[in-house]
Design a protein around this motif. Structure first.
Motif, PDB file in Angstrom:
ATOM      1  N   VAL A 110     -10.887   9.058   8.596  1.00 16.18           N
ATOM      2  CA  VAL A 110     -11.291   7.660   8.396  1.00 16.18           C
ATOM      3  C   VAL A 110     -10.671   7.108   7.117  1.00 16.18           C
ATOM      4  O   VAL A 110     -10.147   5.994   7.083  1.00 16.18           O
ATOM      5  CB  VAL A 110     -12.831   7.546   8.367  1.00 16.18           C
ATOM      6  CG1 VAL A 110     -13.277   6.201   7.848  1.00 16.18           C
ATOM      7  CG2 VAL A 110     -13.401   7.799   9.752  1.00 16.18           C
ATOM      8  N   ILE A 111     -10.711   7.908   6.053  1.00 17.40           N
ATOM      9  CA  ILE A 111     -10.136   7.439   4.778  1.00 17.40           C
ATOM     10  C   ILE A 111      -8.625   7.261   4.906  1.00 17.40           C
ATOM     11  O   ILE A 111      -8.060   6.241   4.487  1.00 17.40           O
ATOM     12  CB  ILE A 111     -10.487   8.420   3.645  1.00 17.40           C
ATOM     13  CG1 ILE A 111     -11.987   8.350   3.352  1.00 17.40           C
ATOM     14  CG2 ILE A 111      -9.686   8.130   2.388  1.00 17.40           C
ATOM     15  CD1 ILE A 111     -12.471   9.380   2.365  1.00 17.40           C
ATOM     16  N   PHE A 112      -7.949   8.239   5.523  1.00 13.61           N
ATOM     17  CA  PHE A 112      -6.503   8.139   5.686  1.00 13.61           C
ATOM     18  C   PHE A 112      -6.134   6.979   6.619  1.00 13.61           C
ATOM     19  O   PHE A 112      -5.186   6.239   6.369  1.00 13.61           O
ATOM     20  CB  PHE A 112      -5.939   9.460   6.225  1.00 13.61           C
ATOM     21  CG  PHE A 112      -4.452   9.489   6.326  1.00 13.61           C
ATOM     22  CD1 PHE A 112      -3.668   9.493   5.188  1.00 13.61           C
ATOM     23  CD2 PHE A 112      -3.827   9.507   7.569  1.00 13.61           C
ATOM     24  CE1 PHE A 112      -2.293   9.510   5.274  1.00 13.61           C
ATOM     25  CE2 PHE A 112      -2.450   9.525   7.651  1.00 13.61           C
ATOM     26  CZ  PHE A 112      -1.671   9.531   6.508  1.00 13.61           C
ATOM     27  N   GLY A 113      -6.894   6.814   7.699  1.00 14.01           N
ATOM     28  CA  GLY A 113      -6.635   5.692   8.616  1.00 14.01           C
ATOM     29  C   GLY A 113      -6.848   4.352   7.928  1.00 14.01           C
ATOM     30  O   GLY A 113      -6.092   3.392   8.157  1.00 14.01           O
ATOM     31  N   GLY A 114      -7.872   4.257   7.091  1.00  9.64           N
ATOM     32  CA  GLY A 114      -8.094   3.018   6.336  1.00  9.64           C
ATOM     33  C   GLY A 114      -6.953   2.740   5.377  1.00  9.64           C
ATOM     34  O   GLY A 114      -6.522   1.594   5.213  1.00  9.64           O
ATOM     35  N   TRP A 115      -6.456   3.788   4.754  1.00  9.57           N
ATOM     36  CA  TRP A 115      -5.326   3.607   3.826  1.00  9.57           C
ATOM     37  C   TRP A 115      -4.090   3.122   4.578  1.00  9.57           C
ATOM     38  O   TRP A 115      -3.376   2.234   4.120  1.00  9.57           O
ATOM     39  CB  TRP A 115      -5.056   4.935   3.118  1.00  9.57           C
ATOM     40  CG  TRP A 115      -3.955   4.844   2.107  1.00  9.57           C
ATOM     41  CD1 TRP A 115      -4.017   4.321   0.867  1.00  9.57           C
ATOM     42  CD2 TRP A 115      -2.612   5.292   2.292  1.00  9.57           C
ATOM     43  NE1 TRP A 115      -2.802   4.404   0.253  1.00  9.57           N
ATOM     44  CE2 TRP A 115      -1.915   5.006   1.113  1.00  9.57           C
ATOM     45  CE3 TRP A 115      -1.938   5.893   3.343  1.00  9.57           C
ATOM     46  CZ2 TRP A 115      -0.564   5.302   0.952  1.00  9.57           C
ATOM     47  CZ3 TRP A 115      -0.601   6.202   3.184  1.00  9.57           C
ATOM     48  CH2 TRP A 115       0.075   5.893   1.987  1.00  9.57           C
ATOM     49  N   ILE A 116      -3.843   3.707   5.754  1.00 11.56           N
ATOM     50  CA  ILE A 116      -2.696   3.271   6.583  1.00 11.56           C
ATOM     51  C   ILE A 116      -2.887   1.812   6.993  1.00 11.56           C
ATOM     52  O   ILE A 116      -1.942   1.008   6.945  1.00 11.56           O
ATOM     53  CB  ILE A 116      -2.574   4.164   7.835  1.00 11.56           C
ATOM     54  CG1 ILE A 116      -2.245   5.596   7.427  1.00 11.56           C
ATOM     55  CG2 ILE A 116      -1.549   3.628   8.818  1.00 11.56           C
ATOM     56  CD1 ILE A 116      -0.823   5.840   7.046  1.00 11.56           C
TER      57      ILE A 116
END
Length: 147
Positions: A110-116
């Protein structure tokens, strides 16, 4: 030489029973009370009390024999229950650890997807604010190629 090695004068006092003829008589129902006994000490004091019969110990009953097979079965049952409980706790711990690791992986995704998403959809630095598409040219080109 210690005080135990030295001979010392020892006085032995023997109590003397009171003559029953001189003691006051008290009327008592026979068998209702225990016999009163009095003793005169060497210093003249009189001690009066009841005679107490010593308590007779009850006969010891023989303990039943313990079967070694029964003891082994009981200990085996206790050991089996302990092993089952330990395996249950181990299984529960592994399930909880698996759920925790799964939650960490989901959180990282979720954190990585939000950053992307912020990188793609967020404001760009130094570029134009968006992409302009000329729909008319695209439609024409499409009609031209499929014509």
């Amino acid at each position: 030489m210690t005080h135990l090695d030295r001979p010392s004068a020892v006085e032995v006092h023997h109590p003397q029973p009171i003559n029953p003829n001189t003691a006051p008589l008290v009327p008592v129902q026979p068998g209702a009370a225990a016999q009163v006994q009095s003793v005169v000490l060497p210093d003249g004091r009189v001690i009066t009390g009841y005679a107490i019969e010593p308590v007779k110990a009850e006969p010891v009953t023989a303990k039943p024999a313990i079967s070694h097979t029964a003891v082994n079965v009981a200990l085996g049952g206790i050991g089996f229950a302990a092993v089952c409980g330990g395996l249950f706790l181990l299984t529960t711990f592994i399930a909880a650890l698996t759920a925790f690791i799964t939650q960490l992986i989901i959180l990282a995704a979720v954190i990585f997807g939000g950053w992307i998403a912020v990188q793609i959809l967020g404001p760009s630095r130094g570029r134009s604010s968006g992409t302009t598409v000329n729909i008319r040219k695209a439609v024409i080109k499409r009609s031209h190629f499929h014509g």
